[in-house]
Scaffold this motif. Structure first.
Motif, PDB file in Angstrom:
ATOM      1  N   PRO A   1       9.508   2.232  10.235  1.00 37.95           N
ATOM      2  CA  PRO A   1       8.589   2.550   9.142  1.00 37.95           C
ATOM      3  C   PRO A   1       7.788   3.827   9.419  1.00 37.95           C
ATOM      4  O   PRO A   1       7.495   4.158  10.568  1.00 37.95           O
ATOM      5  N   VAL A   2       7.453   4.533   8.348  1.00 34.34           N
ATOM      6  CA  VAL A   2       6.554   5.685   8.450  1.00 34.34           C
ATOM      7  C   VAL A   2       5.115   5.172   8.517  1.00 34.34           C
ATOM      8  O   VAL A   2       4.298   5.696   9.268  1.00 34.34           O
ATOM      9  N   VAL A   3       4.824   4.161   7.725  1.00 36.72           N
ATOM     10  CA  VAL A   3       3.484   3.571   7.678  1.00 36.72           C
ATOM     11  C   VAL A   3       3.576   2.108   8.101  1.00 36.72           C
ATOM     12  O   VAL A   3       4.393   1.346   7.582  1.00 36.72           O
ATOM     13  N   TYR A   4       2.770   1.744   9.068  1.00 39.34           N
ATOM     14  CA  TYR A   4       2.708   0.346   9.502  1.00 39.34           C
ATOM     15  C   TYR A   4       1.283   0.014   9.916  1.00 39.34           C
ATOM     16  O   TYR A   4       0.679   0.794  10.649  1.00 39.34           O
ATOM     17  N   PRO A   5       0.744  -1.051   9.488  1.00 38.25           N
ATOM     18  CA  PRO A   5       1.287  -2.029   8.546  1.00 38.25           C
ATOM     19  C   PRO A   5       1.196  -1.521   7.113  1.00 38.25           C
ATOM     20  O   PRO A   5       0.351  -0.679   6.791  1.00 38.25           O
ATOM     21  N   GLU A   6       2.060  -2.054   6.267  1.00 33.81           N
ATOM     22  CA  GLU A   6       2.054  -1.692   4.852  1.00 33.81           C
ATOM     23  C   GLU A   6       0.980  -2.514   4.159  1.00 33.81           C
ATOM     24  O   GLU A   6       1.081  -3.731   4.090  1.00 33.81           O
ATOM     25  N   ARG A   7      -0.050  -1.850   3.674  1.00 36.88           N
ATOM     26  CA  ARG A   7      -1.155  -2.576   3.039  1.00 36.88           C
ATOM     27  C   ARG A   7      -1.304  -2.234   1.568  1.00 36.88           C
ATOM     28  O   ARG A   7      -1.809  -3.020   0.794  1.00 36.88           O
ATOM     29  N   LYS A   8      -0.902  -1.018   1.190  1.00 43.23           N
ATOM     30  CA  LYS A   8      -1.038  -0.585  -0.194  1.00 43.23           C
ATOM     31  C   LYS A   8       0.340  -0.244  -0.742  1.00 43.23           C
ATOM     32  O   LYS A   8       1.285  -0.016   0.008  1.00 43.23           O
ATOM     33  N   GLU A   9       0.446  -0.187  -2.053  1.00 45.13           N
ATOM     34  CA  GLU A   9       1.720   0.187  -2.683  1.00 45.13           C
ATOM     35  C   GLU A   9       2.173   1.564  -2.203  1.00 45.13           C
ATOM     36  O   GLU A   9       3.359   1.809  -2.024  1.00 45.13           O
ATOM     37  N   GLU A  10       1.220   2.451  -1.955  1.00 44.96           N
ATOM     38  CA  GLU A  10       1.542   3.788  -1.442  1.00 44.96           C
ATOM     39  C   GLU A  10       2.263   3.697  -0.085  1.00 44.96           C
ATOM     40  O   GLU A  10       3.178   4.469   0.189  1.00 44.96           O
ATOM     41  N   ASP A  11       1.871   2.751   0.750  1.00 43.69           N
ATOM     42  CA  ASP A  11       2.522   2.551   2.046  1.00 43.69           C
ATOM     43  C   ASP A  11       3.966   2.093   1.860  1.00 43.69           C
ATOM     44  O   ASP A  11       4.875   2.591   2.527  1.00 43.69           O
ATOM     45  N   PHE A  12       4.171   1.160   0.944  1.00 45.68           N
ATOM     46  CA  PHE A  12       5.533   0.689   0.664  1.00 45.68           C
ATOM     47  C   PHE A  12       6.403   1.840   0.157  1.00 45.68           C
ATOM     48  O   PHE A  12       7.558   1.976   0.547  1.00 45.68           O
ATOM     49  N   THR A  13       5.808   2.678  -0.703  1.00 45.08           N
ATOM     50  CA  THR A  13       6.547   3.814  -1.268  1.00 45.08           C
ATOM     51  C   THR A  13       6.962   4.793  -0.174  1.00 45.08           C
ATOM     52  O   THR A  13       8.090   5.291  -0.176  1.00 45.08           O
TER      53      THR A  13
END
Length: 64
Positions: A38-50
């Motif tokens: 993952p680029v962002v961890y943990p995924e907390r916002k929709e932006e992180d999932f994107t």
């Protein structure tokens, strides 16, 4: 594993596109990383999932 299957499907779609554009299938490899890279961890916002919903293309030069 849901995210792995989705990432593999996404990568494979790009592979099939490149093959349809004339690139030899022996020169294209698709792998799904799912939750492994993952680029962002943990995924907390929709932006992180994107941000984690991506395809990375690596081009290697051969000296043939």
């Amino acid at each position: 594993m849901k995210t792995f299957n989705l990432s593999w499907t996404r990568a494979n779609a790009i592979k099939e596109f490149l093959i349809k554009q004339g690139i030899d299938s022996n020169r294209v490899k698709a792998t799904g990383q799912g939750h492994l890279n993952p680029v962002v961890y943990p995924e907390r916002k929709e932006e992180d999932f994107t941000k984690n919903r991506r395809v990375e293309i690596v081009c290697l030069k051969n000296n043939w």
